[in-house]
Design a protein around this motif. Structure first.
Motif, PDB file in Angstrom:
ATOM      1  N   ILE A  77       0.730  -1.371   0.030  1.00  0.00           N
ATOM      2  CA  ILE A  77      -0.074  -0.178   0.016  1.00  0.00           C
ATOM      3  C   ILE A  77       0.779   1.131   0.220  1.00  0.00           C
ATOM      4  N   ALA A  78       2.045   1.252   0.074  1.00  0.00           N
ATOM      5  CA  ALA A  78       2.950   2.270   0.049  1.00  0.00           C
ATOM      6  C   ALA A  78       2.876   3.339  -1.319  1.00  0.00           C
ATOM      7  N   ASN A  79       2.677   4.435  -0.788  1.00  0.00           N
ATOM      8  CA  ASN A  79       2.490   5.269  -2.146  1.00  0.00           C
ATOM      9  C   ASN A  79       3.760   6.406  -2.498  1.00  0.00           C
ATOM     10  N   GLY A  80       4.594   6.134  -1.523  1.00  0.00           N
ATOM     11  CA  GLY A  80       6.031   7.176  -1.831  1.00  0.00           C
ATOM     12  C   GLY A  80       6.058   8.446  -1.292  1.00  0.00           C
ATOM     13  N   THR A  81       4.885   8.767  -0.439  1.00  0.00           N
ATOM     14  CA  THR A  81       5.085   9.764   0.539  1.00  0.00           C
ATOM     15  C   THR A  81       5.551   9.679   1.934  1.00  0.00           C
ATOM     16  N   ALA A  82       6.117  10.570   2.273  1.00  0.00           N
ATOM     17  CA  ALA A  82       6.755  10.400   3.550  1.00  0.00           C
ATOM     18  C   ALA A  82       6.345  11.520   4.479  1.00  0.00           C
ATOM     19  N   VAL A  83       6.393  11.455   5.957  1.00  0.00           N
ATOM     20  CA  VAL A  83       6.149  12.405   6.710  1.00  0.00           C
ATOM     21  C   VAL A  83       7.227  12.553   7.910  1.00  0.00           C
ATOM     22  N   VAL A  84       7.788  13.460   8.299  1.00  0.00           N
ATOM     23  CA  VAL A  84       8.774  13.716   9.665  1.00  0.00           C
ATOM     24  C   VAL A  84       7.542  14.468  10.534  1.00  0.00           C
ATOM     25  N   ILE A  85       7.537  13.584  11.678  1.00  0.00           N
ATOM     26  CA  ILE A  85       6.656  14.065  12.843  1.00  0.00           C
ATOM     27  C   ILE A  85       7.411  14.790  13.936  1.00  0.00           C
ATOM     28  N   ALA A  86       6.805  15.879  14.492  1.00  0.00           N
ATOM     29  CA  ALA A  86       7.540  16.358  15.599  1.00  0.00           C
ATOM     30  C   ALA A  86       6.450  16.189  16.779  1.00  0.00           C
ATOM     31  N   PRO A  87       6.716  15.640  17.623  1.00  0.00           N
ATOM     32  CA  PRO A  87       5.820  15.477  19.140  1.00  0.00           C
ATOM     33  C   PRO A  87       5.813  16.872  19.728  1.00  0.00           C
ATOM     34  N   ALA A 104       2.346   8.102  13.384  1.00  0.00           N
ATOM     35  CA  ALA A 104       3.229   7.330  12.652  1.00  0.00           C
ATOM     36  C   ALA A 104       2.238   6.202  12.178  1.00  0.00           C
ATOM     37  N   LYS A 105       1.736   5.523  12.958  1.00  0.00           N
ATOM     38  CA  LYS A 105       1.070   4.251  12.792  1.00  0.00           C
ATOM     39  C   LYS A 105      -0.313   4.531  11.741  1.00  0.00           C
ATOM     40  N   PHE A 106      -0.792   5.728  12.390  1.00  0.00           N
ATOM     41  CA  PHE A 106      -2.018   6.314  11.464  1.00  0.00           C
ATOM     42  C   PHE A 106      -1.641   6.588  10.109  1.00  0.00           C
ATOM     43  N   ALA A 113       5.078   6.651   4.787  1.00  0.00           N
ATOM     44  CA  ALA A 113       6.255   6.336   5.571  1.00  0.00           C
ATOM     45  C   ALA A 113       6.298   7.480   6.581  1.00  0.00           C
ATOM     46  N   ALA A 114       6.576   7.140   7.791  1.00  0.00           N
ATOM     47  CA  ALA A 114       6.552   8.264   8.889  1.00  0.00           C
ATOM     48  C   ALA A 114       7.961   8.068   9.721  1.00  0.00           C
ATOM     49  N   PHE A 115       8.500   9.114  10.009  1.00  0.00           N
ATOM     50  CA  PHE A 115       9.827   9.260  10.708  1.00  0.00           C
ATOM     51  C   PHE A 115       9.501  10.313  11.947  1.00  0.00           C
ATOM     52  N   VAL A 116       9.520   9.737  12.960  1.00  0.00           N
ATOM     53  CA  VAL A 116       9.462  10.454  14.148  1.00  0.00           C
ATOM     54  C   VAL A 116      10.653  10.840  14.839  1.00  0.00           C
ATOM     55  N   LEU A 117      10.705  12.269  15.092  1.00  0.00           N
ATOM     56  CA  LEU A 117      11.730  13.255  15.274  1.00  0.00           C
ATOM     57  C   LEU A 117      11.888  13.055  16.933  1.00  0.00           C
ATOM     58  N   LYS A 118      13.232  12.761  17.285  1.00  0.00           N
ATOM     59  CA  LYS A 118      13.545  13.382  18.741  1.00  0.00           C
ATOM     60  C   LYS A 118      14.422  14.344  18.642  1.00  0.00           C
ATOM     61  N   TYR A 119      13.865  15.660  18.850  1.00  0.00           N
ATOM     62  CA  TYR A 119      14.863  17.014  18.745  1.00  0.00           C
ATOM     63  C   TYR A 119      15.241  17.345  20.348  1.00  0.00           C
ATOM     64  N   ARG A 120      16.327  18.053  20.240  1.00  0.00           N
ATOM     65  CA  ARG A 120      16.793  18.484  21.521  1.00  0.00           C
ATOM     66  C   ARG A 120      15.805  19.392  22.085  1.00  0.00           C
ATOM     67  N   LEU A 121      15.940  19.528  23.407  1.00  0.00           N
ATOM     68  CA  LEU A 121      14.873  20.303  24.204  1.00  0.00           C
ATOM     69  C   LEU A 121      15.516  21.411  24.954  1.00  0.00           C
ATOM     70  N   PRO A 157      11.456  11.449  -2.855  1.00  0.00           N
ATOM     71  CA  PRO A 157      12.118  12.965  -2.149  1.00  0.00           C
ATOM     72  C   PRO A 157      11.174  14.255  -2.582  1.00  0.00           C
ATOM     73  N   ASN A 158      10.299  14.078  -3.546  1.00  0.00           N
ATOM     74  CA  ASN A 158       9.600  15.305  -3.608  1.00  0.00           C
ATOM     75  C   ASN A 158       8.160  15.315  -3.204  1.00  0.00           C
ATOM     76  N   LYS A 159       8.083  14.270  -2.101  1.00  0.00           N
ATOM     77  CA  LYS A 159       6.685  14.345  -1.533  1.00  0.00           C
ATOM     78  C   LYS A 159       7.012  13.878   0.058  1.00  0.00           C
ATOM     79  N   VAL A 160       7.857  14.892   0.581  1.00  0.00           N
ATOM     80  CA  VAL A 160       8.290  14.540   2.017  1.00  0.00           C
ATOM     81  C   VAL A 160       7.599  15.824   2.707  1.00  0.00           C
ATOM     82  N   GLY A 161       6.680  15.576   3.594  1.00  0.00           N
ATOM     83  CA  GLY A 161       5.924  16.652   4.328  1.00  0.00           C
ATOM     84  C   GLY A 161       6.360  16.538   5.907  1.00  0.00           C
ATOM     85  N   PHE A 162       5.721  17.557   6.590  1.00  0.00           N
ATOM     86  CA  PHE A 162       6.017  17.571   8.139  1.00  0.00           C
ATOM     87  C   PHE A 162       4.880  18.008   8.902  1.00  0.00           C
ATOM     88  N   LEU A 163       4.809  17.021   9.957  1.00  0.00           N
ATOM     89  CA  LEU A 163       3.675  17.309  10.904  1.00  0.00           C
ATOM     90  C   LEU A 163       4.056  17.445  12.355  1.00  0.00           C
TER      91      LEU A 163
END
Length: 295
Positions: A77-87, A104-106, A113-121, A157-163
């Motif tokens: 079912i992969a469609n080539g889109t990706a999203v970086v997620i910042a909690p 990410a699971k949603f 494809a989802a990528f959960v970002l652990k950023y510095r606090l 690489p042209n379908k990468v979003g940010f949430l």
């Protein structure tokens, strides 16, 4: 009865073993993979890369080796889109489960494809990091890292979003508004890539990083907030006006009630709040982000 029992044939036993191995293989394949943003640690803070994170219940903090956790959808079912997620978490912790893993699971169920970002606090006690500096650096690097490994992750690489959620929405502002251009002379090829998202989703964001104006090449945006979420609904309304003035696409949902921090809405008693993720699906569908690249 005992006389009628038969041991499994060789072929039946072999088939059973193969089946069980396939189940185990699938289970291990689903384990999310954590990839540090920098192999040797964050620039200037390499000595802190081995400091352990702290995690309990819903949160994670003490992040000194920023990373992305990879959640890939089933290949069929992969469609080539990706999203970086910042909690979110007010820059003092990350609401890692409800605003990272669950979204990410949603998205995986949509083929994304989802990528959960652990950023510095920056607001954690005794933090050496600054708002708008290290968290922004982590987000830019995450976008570039995902694009640099597009073939590996099976994404376009042209379908990468940010949430971004709450404080993660501020991280989204830092990465969305600006050129995003990489350094063509950077020794690390990852840093030569563009970091600007192709599309942007922001859920009850804070005010940090809010741009003065919107440029024609800024990403199309989807936003959600509750009207009774003081200090956050104003942010969404402000950005809506700026997008409208610039004639850049934006969709905004302002719900009458809901407060702050309703995550994906499933814990809310309000029907409207529980339904907001479907509005995001609708927006992504209309934008072509859920269409497959396959021909």
């Amino acid at each position: 009865m005992l006389a009628e029992m038969r041991l499994p044939t060789f072929h039946a036993a072999r088939a059973l073993v193969i089946f069980l191995l396939s189940i185990l293989s699938w289970a291990f394949a689903q384990e999310p993979r954590v990839i540090p943003l920098w192999d040797k640690g964050a620039p200037g803070f390499e000595s802190r890369r081995n400091e352990p994170e702290q995690a309990k219940d819903y949160w994670v903090k003490n992040i000194n080796n920023p990373s992305i956790t990879v959640f890939l959808p089933p290949k069929e079912i992969a469609n080539g889109t990706a999203v970086v997620i910042a909690p979110g978490g007010g820059h003092s912790l990350l609401v890692y489960g409800a605003e990272g893993v669950e979204p990410a699971k949603f998205l995986n169920r949509l083929g994304v494809a989802a990528f959960v970002l652990k950023y510095r606090l920056a607001r954690e006690p005794n933090s050496p990091y600054k708002l708008g500096v290290e968290p922004k650096e982590d987000a830019l690097r995450a976008m570039r890292l995902v694009r640099s490994r597009a073939a590996e992750f099976g994404i376009d690489p042209n379908k990468v979003g940010f949430l971004g959620f709450s404080a993660g929405g501020e991280v989204g502002f830092w990465v969305c508004y600006g050129s995003g251009a990489g350094d063509p002379n950077a020794p690390d090829p990852v840093d030569r890539l563009n970091a600007k998202p192709n599309f942007h989703m922001s859920i009850y964001p804070g005010p940090l990083g809010l741009p003065d104006s919107i440029q024609p090449d800024d990403p199309p945006t989807f936003m959600v907030v509750a009207n009774d979420d003081e200090g956050h609904s104003d942010v969404v309304i402000d950005l809506l006006k700026k997008y409208h003035a610039a004639k850049v696409p934006i969709e905004v949902h302002i719900y009458a009630k809901g407060g702050h921090g309703f995550n994906l809405g499933q814990r809310s008693n309000l029907v409207s709040i529980r339904g907001w993720p479907q509005r995001m699906v609708d927006w992504m569908t209309d934008g072509g982000w859920l269409a497959s690249n396959a021909k």
